[in-house]
Write a protein that holds these residues in place. Structure first.
Motif, PDB file in Angstrom:
ATOM      1  N   MET A  45      -5.859  -2.921   2.921  1.00  0.00           N
ATOM      2  CA  MET A  45      -6.756  -3.603   1.997  1.00  0.00           C
ATOM      3  C   MET A  45      -6.134  -3.688   0.603  1.00  0.00           C
ATOM      4  O   MET A  45      -5.625  -2.693   0.070  1.00  0.00           O
ATOM      5  CB  MET A  45      -8.097  -2.872   1.919  1.00  0.00           C
ATOM      6  CG  MET A  45      -9.109  -3.536   0.994  1.00  0.00           C
ATOM      7  SD  MET A  45     -10.607  -2.546   0.856  1.00  0.00           S
ATOM      8  CE  MET A  45     -11.088  -2.456   2.563  1.00  0.00           C
ATOM      9  N   GLY A  46      -6.168  -4.868   0.020  1.00  0.00           N
ATOM     10  CA  GLY A  46      -5.645  -5.078  -1.321  1.00  0.00           C
ATOM     11  C   GLY A  46      -4.140  -5.204  -1.387  1.00  0.00           C
ATOM     12  O   GLY A  46      -3.590  -5.306  -2.489  1.00  0.00           O
ATOM     13  N   GLY A  47      -3.450  -5.212  -0.242  1.00  0.00           N
ATOM     14  CA  GLY A  47      -1.998  -5.270  -0.240  1.00  0.00           C
ATOM     15  C   GLY A  47      -1.463  -6.686  -0.355  1.00  0.00           C
ATOM     16  O   GLY A  47      -2.172  -7.674  -0.132  1.00  0.00           O
ATOM     17  N   THR A  48      -0.182  -6.763  -0.720  1.00  0.00           N
ATOM     18  CA  THR A  48       0.520  -8.044  -0.845  1.00  0.00           C
ATOM     19  C   THR A  48       1.772  -8.002   0.009  1.00  0.00           C
ATOM     20  O   THR A  48       2.591  -7.079  -0.117  1.00  0.00           O
ATOM     21  CB  THR A  48       0.899  -8.329  -2.308  1.00  0.00           C
ATOM     22  OG1 THR A  48      -0.284  -8.373  -3.106  1.00  0.00           O
ATOM     23  CG2 THR A  48       1.640  -9.656  -2.423  1.00  0.00           C
ATOM     24  N   LEU A  49       1.918  -8.988   0.867  1.00  0.00           N
ATOM     25  CA  LEU A  49       3.104  -9.085   1.712  1.00  0.00           C
ATOM     26  C   LEU A  49       4.246  -9.681   0.910  1.00  0.00           C
ATOM     27  O   LEU A  49       4.103 -10.743   0.290  1.00  0.00           O
ATOM     28  CB  LEU A  49       2.809  -9.954   2.939  1.00  0.00           C
ATOM     29  CG  LEU A  49       3.983 -10.237   3.874  1.00  0.00           C
ATOM     30  CD1 LEU A  49       4.405  -8.970   4.605  1.00  0.00           C
ATOM     31  CD2 LEU A  49       3.617 -11.333   4.879  1.00  0.00           C
ATOM     32  N   LEU A  50       5.392  -8.984   0.915  1.00  0.00           N
ATOM     33  CA  LEU A  50       6.576  -9.514   0.254  1.00  0.00           C
ATOM     34  C   LEU A  50       7.284 -10.520   1.161  1.00  0.00           C
ATOM     35  O   LEU A  50       6.987 -10.623   2.351  1.00  0.00           O
ATOM     36  CB  LEU A  50       7.516  -8.362  -0.107  1.00  0.00           C
ATOM     37  CG  LEU A  50       6.942  -7.302  -1.048  1.00  0.00           C
ATOM     38  CD1 LEU A  50       7.992  -6.247  -1.368  1.00  0.00           C
ATOM     39  CD2 LEU A  50       6.416  -7.927  -2.328  1.00  0.00           C
ATOM     40  N   VAL A  51       8.219 -11.251   0.577  1.00  0.00           N
ATOM     41  CA  VAL A  51       8.901 -12.337   1.299  1.00  0.00           C
ATOM     42  C   VAL A  51       9.430 -11.834   2.637  1.00  0.00           C
ATOM     43  O   VAL A  51      10.218 -10.881   2.695  1.00  0.00           O
ATOM     44  CB  VAL A  51      10.051 -12.901   0.455  1.00  0.00           C
ATOM     45  CG1 VAL A  51      10.837 -13.929   1.262  1.00  0.00           C
ATOM     46  CG2 VAL A  51       9.505 -13.529  -0.812  1.00  0.00           C
TER      47      VAL A  51
END
Length: 397
Positions: free
Chosen positions: A141-147
């Motif tokens: 939850m609240g995470g961001t996937l990097l490239v």
């Protein structure tokens, strides 16, 4: 008398003309391809060969978690990936001698990223991606996937994904009363998985040119000889020539007519709207885990007698309070269990006869009259099949 004879002759001529017209209409109807009220469009029962999706997969990191990331001690691949990513960005966290410095972030998680590349997806097209945790992360939850590069079965990169996760499950925990059993946990969905809408950009196209094809193949989703033949007949009747023929139960090959050369899309647009009555074999699908039974329309049964009964013992405990008499100096108040035992030997279940060639509705009604549940019905269907009276295949899931 002459007027009467003339009227009779005219009436007879009209009747013959009406009969001739009715015969022509009937012949026209018989010459048309077989259709039915419940017929389906070809686009709903078949796919076009070459027009298909492709699966993509990738490995990446999700950052920005609130202390719910992987434990780098238990997930060494997360640590290696984090170090490699930082080094690509020009950040060196290695000590002298090449050893990796001690890092214990709690907001990073290793994930697998999956996506589906649609047919004819062009460069710059965006597709949805799904993200799933690999390590012991508690929540994304609240995470961001990097490239994250997404590769196909051939190992080539076809898309690149990145973005913030949405649709992650919610987990709420709390304690109460200080006791060991006072903790409460509420979980909605799966917190270790999420999606990113339009989270990947297509970087490579799949080469497939269909405008100048000389032949097109239809792949039936439910292979069947009769359905394949009916599909070919419907296409030939529409085009007015024998350009379609079934090559096997699941494939219908269509040669592109001269008027559609260079316009295969127009041909498929016209064909996919044609209606065909799909045929299906008699089959009964049983899911023994849930007790689900699905019967096809063509299921038939020969004359058979069925009896089903079982011994059921029902024990009921009813606690009652026993108190001493009023003003008594002896005796205590106690709880006494009253036990009631009932035995059902299935004597009310009688032998039932299911006649030959009944319809599906009659078969269901006859089995329901036995007063049995789905679990017992599964056993009865297996027994009927073993006796040779059931004209259908049984598929157990």
């Amino acid at each position: 008398m002459t007027r009467i004879a003339t009227a009779k002759a005219a009436s007879s001529t009209a009747i013959r003309a009406f009969a001739l017209a009715a015969g022509l209409v009937a012949a026209t109807i018989l010459a048309m391809p077989p259709t039915a009220f419940g017929a389906s469009r070809i686009k709903d029962i078949a796919d076009y060969e070459g027009v298909r999706d492709n699966l993509l997969v990738g490995y990446g990191l999700v950052v920005g978690l609130s202390g719910t990331g992987d434990d780098l001690t238990n997930a060494p691949f997360t640590k290696e990936s984090l170090v490699a990513m930082l080094e690509r960005l020009g950040v060196n966290i290695r000590e002298q001698g090449g050893a990796i410095a001690t890092v214990k972030p709690k907001n990073v998680a290793a994930v697998m990223v999956t996506a589906t590349l649609p047919a004819f997806a062009r460069q710059g097209t965006r597709v949805d991606v799904s993200v799933s945790a690999m390590g012991d992360s508690k929540s994304l939850m609240g995470g961001t996937l990097l490239v994250t590069p997404l590769v196909g079965a051939d190992g080539e990169i076809y898309a690149v994904a990145q973005g913030g996760l949405a649709g992650v499950g919610i987990v709420a925990t709390g304690g109460g009363g200080g006791g060991a059993g006072g903790s409460t946990t509420v979980q909605k969905g799966v917190p270790t998985g999420g999606k990113i809408a339009n989270g990947a950009i297509v970087e490579r196209e799949l080469p497939f040119e269909m405008a100048h094809l000389e032949a097109v193949k239809l792949s039936l989703r439910n292979p069947d000889f009769t359905t394949a033949n009916r599909t070919a007949q419907a296409v030939n009747a529409f085009l007015g020539s024998n350009v379609a023929r079934p090559t096997d139960p699941s494939t219908v090959q269509i040669m592109v007519p001269p008027e559609y050369r260079g316009n295969v899309v127009g041909l498929l647009t016209d064909i996919e709207q044609l209606r065909v009555e799909p045929d299906q074999m008699a089959k009964i699908v049983i899911d023994e885990a849930t007790g689900t039974i699905v019967m096809g329309e063509n299921v038939r049964i020969s004359t058979v007698a069925i009896a089903q009964g079982q011994l059921t013992i029902r024990i009921t405990e009813t606690p009652q309070v026993s108190q001493p008499s009023p003003f008594s100096t002896t005796g205590d108040t106690t709880v006494v269990n009253r036990t009631d035992i009932q035995i059902d030997e299935g004597q009310q279940n009688k032998l039932s006869v299911v006649p030959h060639g009944v319809t599906l509705q009659e078969l269901v009604n006859g089995l329901n009259n036995l007063g049995i549940g789905p679990r017992d019905l599964i056993s009865i269907l297996h027994a009927i099949k073993a006796s040779g009276a059931l004209q259908a295949d049984i598929e157990v899931m």
